[in-house]
Design a protein around this motif. Structure first.
Motif, PDB file in Angstrom:
ATOM      1  N   ASN A  83      -3.297 -27.806   1.869  1.00 19.06           N
ATOM      2  CA  ASN A  83      -4.595 -27.583   1.217  1.00 19.06           C
ATOM      3  C   ASN A  83      -4.721 -28.396  -0.071  1.00 19.06           C
ATOM      4  OD1 ASN A  83      -5.115 -25.692   3.170  1.00 19.06           O
ATOM      5  ND2 ASN A  83      -4.376 -23.981   1.907  1.00 19.06           N
ATOM      6  N   GLY A  84      -5.887 -28.953  -0.245  1.00 18.59           N
ATOM      7  CA  GLY A  84      -6.159 -29.663  -1.496  1.00 18.59           C
ATOM      8  C   GLY A  84      -5.917 -31.166  -1.436  1.00 18.59           C
ATOM      9  N   VAL A  85      -5.303 -31.635  -0.352  1.00 16.28           N
ATOM     10  CA  VAL A  85      -4.988 -33.063  -0.279  1.00 16.28           C
ATOM     11  C   VAL A  85      -6.205 -33.920   0.070  1.00 16.28           C
ATOM     12  CG1 VAL A  85      -2.547 -32.745   0.294  1.00 16.28           C
ATOM     13  CG2 VAL A  85      -4.238 -32.912   2.130  1.00 16.28           C
ATOM     14  N   GLY A  86      -7.257 -33.248   0.569  1.00 14.91           N
ATOM     15  CA  GLY A  86      -8.446 -34.006   0.959  1.00 14.91           C
ATOM     16  C   GLY A  86      -8.620 -34.039   2.477  1.00 14.91           C
ATOM     17  N   LYS A  87      -8.088 -33.040   3.133  1.00 13.42           N
ATOM     18  CA  LYS A  87      -8.149 -32.961   4.596  1.00 13.42           C
ATOM     19  C   LYS A  87      -9.601 -32.838   5.074  1.00 13.42           C
ATOM     20  CE  LYS A  87      -5.637 -29.586   5.889  1.00 13.42           C
ATOM     21  NZ  LYS A  87      -6.332 -28.460   6.545  1.00 13.42           N
ATOM     22  N   THR A  88     -10.317 -31.873   4.520  1.00 19.48           N
ATOM     23  CA  THR A  88     -11.701 -31.659   4.936  1.00 19.48           C
ATOM     24  C   THR A  88     -12.564 -32.889   4.654  1.00 19.48           C
ATOM     25  OG1 THR A  88     -11.346 -29.385   4.209  1.00 19.48           O
ATOM     26  CG2 THR A  88     -13.586 -29.981   4.818  1.00 19.48           C
ATOM     27  N   THR A  89     -12.387 -33.442   3.472  1.00 18.92           N
ATOM     28  CA  THR A  89     -13.147 -34.632   3.093  1.00 18.92           C
ATOM     29  C   THR A  89     -12.870 -35.776   4.069  1.00 18.92           C
ATOM     30  OG1 THR A  89     -12.949 -33.958   0.790  1.00 18.92           O
ATOM     31  CG2 THR A  89     -13.627 -36.222   1.186  1.00 18.92           C
ATOM     32  N   THR A  90     -11.602 -35.951   4.428  1.00 25.26           N
ATOM     33  CA  THR A  90     -11.232 -37.029   5.343  1.00 25.26           C
ATOM     34  C   THR A  90     -11.860 -36.805   6.717  1.00 25.26           C
ATOM     35  OG1 THR A  90      -9.175 -37.361   4.136  1.00 25.26           O
ATOM     36  CG2 THR A  90      -9.278 -38.297   6.351  1.00 25.26           C
TER      37      THR A  90
ATOM     38  N   ILE B 244      -7.210 -44.982   4.379  1.00 25.42           N
ATOM     39  CA  ILE B 244      -7.006 -44.611   2.996  1.00 25.42           C
ATOM     40  C   ILE B 244      -8.328 -44.154   2.381  1.00 25.42           C
ATOM     41  CG2 ILE B 244      -4.865 -45.895   2.556  1.00 25.42           C
ATOM     42  CD1 ILE B 244      -6.325 -48.127   1.463  1.00 25.42           C
ATOM     43  N   GLY B 245      -8.205 -43.107   1.550  1.00 27.75           N
ATOM     44  CA  GLY B 245      -9.378 -42.552   0.893  1.00 27.75           C
ATOM     45  C   GLY B 245      -9.478 -43.120  -0.510  1.00 27.75           C
ATOM     46  N   VAL B 246     -10.648 -43.629  -0.844  1.00 29.19           N
ATOM     47  CA  VAL B 246     -10.826 -44.238  -2.161  1.00 29.19           C
ATOM     48  C   VAL B 246     -12.024 -43.639  -2.893  1.00 29.19           C
ATOM     49  CG1 VAL B 246      -9.652 -46.406  -1.610  1.00 29.19           C
ATOM     50  CG2 VAL B 246     -12.093 -46.180  -1.106  1.00 29.19           C
ATOM     51  N   GLY B 247     -12.283 -42.364  -2.678  1.00 26.37           N
ATOM     52  CA  GLY B 247     -13.382 -41.706  -3.380  1.00 26.37           C
ATOM     53  C   GLY B 247     -13.816 -40.447  -2.654  1.00 26.37           C
ATOM     54  N   GLU B 248     -14.767 -39.738  -3.239  1.00 24.78           N
ATOM     55  CA  GLU B 248     -15.173 -38.444  -2.694  1.00 24.78           C
ATOM     56  C   GLU B 248     -16.339 -38.541  -1.708  1.00 24.78           C
ATOM     57  OE1 GLU B 248     -14.540 -35.020  -5.566  1.00 24.78           O
ATOM     58  OE2 GLU B 248     -15.222 -36.602  -6.921  1.00 24.78           O
ATOM     59  N   LYS B 249     -16.971 -39.706  -1.666  1.00 27.58           N
ATOM     60  CA  LYS B 249     -18.169 -39.824  -0.833  1.00 27.58           C
ATOM     61  C   LYS B 249     -17.841 -40.205   0.610  1.00 27.58           C
ATOM     62  CE  LYS B 249     -20.533 -42.709  -3.341  1.00 27.58           C
ATOM     63  NZ  LYS B 249     -19.555 -43.002  -4.413  1.00 27.58           N
TER      64      LYS B 249
ATOM     65  N   GLY C  20     -14.610 -35.208   7.284  1.00 27.73           N
ATOM     66  CA  GLY C  20     -16.033 -35.503   7.100  1.00 27.73           C
ATOM     67  C   GLY C  20     -16.307 -36.996   7.126  1.00 27.73           C
ATOM     68  N   LYS C  21     -15.446 -37.753   6.450  1.00 25.98           N
ATOM     69  CA  LYS C  21     -15.615 -39.212   6.408  1.00 25.98           C
ATOM     70  C   LYS C  21     -15.422 -39.814   7.792  1.00 25.98           C
ATOM     71  CE  LYS C  21     -13.797 -39.889   1.659  1.00 25.98           C
ATOM     72  NZ  LYS C  21     -12.542 -40.256   0.952  1.00 25.98           N
ATOM     73  N   LEU C  22     -14.427 -39.314   8.518  1.00 27.44           N
ATOM     74  CA  LEU C  22     -14.181 -39.822   9.878  1.00 27.44           C
ATOM     75  C   LEU C  22     -15.380 -39.503  10.771  1.00 27.44           C
ATOM     76  CD1 LEU C  22     -10.423 -38.804  10.396  1.00 27.44           C
ATOM     77  CD2 LEU C  22     -11.320 -41.137  10.246  1.00 27.44           C
TER      78      LEU C  22
ATOM     79  N   THR D 219      -5.078 -40.193   0.768  1.00 29.61           N
ATOM     80  CA  THR D 219      -6.316 -40.031   0.005  1.00 29.61           C
ATOM     81  C   THR D 219      -6.107 -40.299  -1.483  1.00 29.61           C
ATOM     82  OG1 THR D 219      -5.887 -37.717  -0.486  1.00 29.61           O
ATOM     83  CG2 THR D 219      -7.042 -38.183   1.567  1.00 29.61           C
ATOM     84  N   LYS D 220      -7.197 -40.333  -2.191  1.00 27.54           N
ATOM     85  CA  LYS D 220      -7.252 -40.388  -3.658  1.00 27.54           C
ATOM     86  C   LYS D 220      -6.532 -41.601  -4.242  1.00 27.54           C
ATOM     87  CE  LYS D 220      -7.372 -35.360  -3.461  1.00 27.54           C
ATOM     88  NZ  LYS D 220      -7.050 -34.087  -4.044  1.00 27.54           N
ATOM     89  N   LEU D 221      -6.579 -42.693  -3.509  1.00 26.18           N
ATOM     90  CA  LEU D 221      -5.961 -43.909  -4.042  1.00 26.18           C
ATOM     91  C   LEU D 221      -6.878 -44.601  -5.038  1.00 26.18           C
ATOM     92  CD1 LEU D 221      -4.042 -45.432  -1.002  1.00 26.18           C
ATOM     93  CD2 LEU D 221      -3.098 -44.339  -3.035  1.00 26.18           C
ATOM     94  N   ASP D 222      -8.073 -44.084  -5.209  1.00 23.50           N
ATOM     95  CA  ASP D 222      -9.003 -44.656  -6.191  1.00 23.50           C
ATOM     96  C   ASP D 222      -8.618 -44.275  -7.615  1.00 23.50           C
ATOM     97  OD1 ASP D 222      -9.711 -42.138  -4.963  1.00 23.50           O
ATOM     98  OD2 ASP D 222     -11.429 -42.056  -6.296  1.00 23.50           O
ATOM     99  N   GLY D 223      -8.227 -43.031  -7.816  1.00 24.45           N
ATOM    100  CA  GLY D 223      -8.032 -42.579  -9.187  1.00 24.45           C
ATOM    101  C   GLY D 223      -6.600 -42.641  -9.653  1.00 24.45           C
TER     102      GLY D 223
HETATM  103  P1  GDP Z   1      -8.545 -29.921   1.597  1.00 25.41           P
HETATM  104  O1  GDP Z   1      -8.236 -28.608   0.939  1.00 25.41           O
HETATM  105  O2  GDP Z   1      -7.304 -30.666   1.926  1.00 25.41           O
HETATM  106  O3  GDP Z   1      -9.466 -29.830   2.735  1.00 25.41           O
HETATM  107  O4  GDP Z   1      -9.213 -30.813   0.454  1.00 25.41           O
HETATM  108  P2  GDP Z   1     -10.722 -31.258   0.223  1.00 25.41           P
HETATM  109  O5  GDP Z   1     -11.174 -32.162   1.302  1.00 25.41           O
HETATM  110  O6  GDP Z   1     -11.551 -30.059  -0.045  1.00 25.41           O
HETATM  111  O7  GDP Z   1     -10.564 -32.144  -1.095  1.00 25.41           O
HETATM  112  C1  GDP Z   1     -10.036 -31.651  -2.297  1.00 25.41           C
HETATM  113  C2  GDP Z   1     -10.662 -32.433  -3.448  1.00 25.41           C
HETATM  114  O8  GDP Z   1     -10.232 -33.792  -3.402  1.00 25.41           O
HETATM  115  C3  GDP Z   1     -12.171 -32.462  -3.427  1.00 25.41           C
HETATM  116  O9  GDP Z   1     -12.651 -32.333  -4.739  1.00 25.41           O
HETATM  117  C4  GDP Z   1     -12.489 -33.841  -2.863  1.00 25.41           C
HETATM  118  O10 GDP Z   1     -13.730 -34.329  -3.306  1.00 25.41           O
HETATM  119  C5  GDP Z   1     -11.350 -34.663  -3.429  1.00 25.41           C
HETATM  120  N1  GDP Z   1     -11.051 -35.865  -2.632  1.00 25.41           N
HETATM  121  C6  GDP Z   1     -10.783 -35.956  -1.317  1.00 25.41           C
HETATM  122  N2  GDP Z   1     -10.510 -37.234  -0.944  1.00 25.41           N
HETATM  123  C7  GDP Z   1     -10.623 -37.994  -2.067  1.00 25.41           C
HETATM  124  C8  GDP Z   1     -10.455 -39.398  -2.363  1.00 25.41           C
HETATM  125  O11 GDP Z   1     -10.124 -40.252  -1.512  1.00 25.41           O
HETATM  126  N3  GDP Z   1     -10.649 -39.772  -3.668  1.00 25.41           N
HETATM  127  C9  GDP Z   1     -10.984 -38.877  -4.640  1.00 25.41           C
HETATM  128  N4  GDP Z   1     -11.144 -39.337  -5.877  1.00 25.41           N
HETATM  129  N5  GDP Z   1     -11.131 -37.565  -4.397  1.00 25.41           N
HETATM  130  C10 GDP Z   1     -10.965 -37.126  -3.138  1.00 25.41           C
END
Ligand code: GDP
Length: 301
Positions: A109-116, A278-283, A118-120, A253-257
């Protein structure tokens, strides 16, 4: 690449400093280089391998200038990154190896799984594929809510049940629904609780077994999502997940920041599993299909 600016600046400046003022590669340059690679989060094991290879080249070629060192470093790093096996490598708009193509997504949790996910979903959908999401992380209400928001954003349907229901039941429903709808791609979110390894293994195995009642060779891909900004923690997580299930691809993920992009090398080298995204942002747009040549090139140039 814009998104990788920080990773690149950090990596390059460390290497540049390591060899600054030197014209030939000697003990001191190698020491500095070792420190620079560890500092860029390449990890001890991978760093030692890189330094080893360079020492061998220095011994063989006797004399090596620092420009040559830079080139060799690029070559060695690129050769350490694994290519995706052809059956598993695809572009969003290419024909997928099977239909539906089932991707089970795992990670803490928190690694950006859901966001990834969504992006896919967005990328596949944009390329004309019918996508279906499955919310099999039923342990957190927020996980289902978040995935629902992403399904709306990406404009793709989602299969979900009440919080607390059996994740395997959701996975079963999802693949069944995907088959009857004629989906091209099915993305299944799973719970990322690491506190109990046996439990994680059991849960992921159960999800697999249940899916295979509908599609015998599913999942076609198991995508592990890791947070690149957590450096060596990401390596630890990779160890746990690769022990718990057969991971076939990695998204970082999060290689942008972060300045810690070296972890991409450590992960790819240590686990010999291809990094695919690779994830480079939240959008929605902030997902890159990983290309090892472009990645290494962007670190050095
Ligand atoms: P999950 O718990 O693994 O499903 O994580 P989420 O998808 O909810 O993401 C956790 C946080 O990381 C959120 O605030 C996302 O916007 C942020 N996040 C996810 N991927 C990236 C990324 O590639 N870059 C940045 N800067 N933030 C990201």
């Amino acid at each position: 690449d814009q998104g990788l600016q920080q990773t690149k600046e950090n990596f390059l400046s460390k290497i540049t400093k390591a060899i600054a003022g030197k014209s030939t590669v000697d003990e001191e340059v190698l020491d500095n280089l070792e420190e620079a690679l560890v500092g860029a989060d390449v990890g001890i094991d991978t760093t030692v391998q890189i330094i080893d290879r360079i020492e061998k080249r220095v011994a063989k070629d006797k004399y090596l200038n620092t420009t040559e060192l830079n080139n060799i470093l690029q070559q060695e790093i690129e050769s350490m990154l694994v290519d995706a096996p052809s059956a598993n490598s695809y572009a969003f708009d290419s024909e997928l190896p099977s239909r539906p193509y089932v991707i089970m997504v795992v990670g803490v949790n928190g690694v950006g799984k859901t966001t990834t996910i969504g992006k896919l979903a967005h990328n596949f959908n944009k390329a004309g594929k019918n996508v279906l999401l499955g919310a099999a992380d039923t342990f957190r209400a927020a996980a289902v809510d978040q995935l629902t928001i992403w399904s709306e954003r990406a404009g793709v349907p989602i299969v979900k049940q009440d919080m607390g229901s059996d994740p395997a039941a959701v996975a079963f429903d999802t693949v069944q629904s995907g088959v009857s709808r004629g989906s091209d791609v099915i993305l299944i979110d799973t719970a990322g609780r690491l506190h109990n390894k046996a439990h994680l293994m059991e849960e992921l195995s159960k999800i697999r077994r249940v899916m295979q009642k509908v599609i015998p060779d599913a999942p076609h891909e198991v995508l592990l999502v890791l947070d690149g900004s957590t450096g060596q923690n990401a390596l630890e997580q990779a160890k746990h997940f690769t022990a718990a299930t057969d991971v076939t691809a990695i998204a970082i993920t999060k290689l942008d920041g972060t300045a810690k992009g070296g972890v991409v090398l450590a992960i790819a080298n240590q686990f010999k599993i291809p990094v695919k995204f690779i994830g480079v942002g939240e959008k929605m747009e902030d997902l890159l299909v990983f290309n090892k040549h472009e990645f290494v090139d962007s670190l050095f140039n």
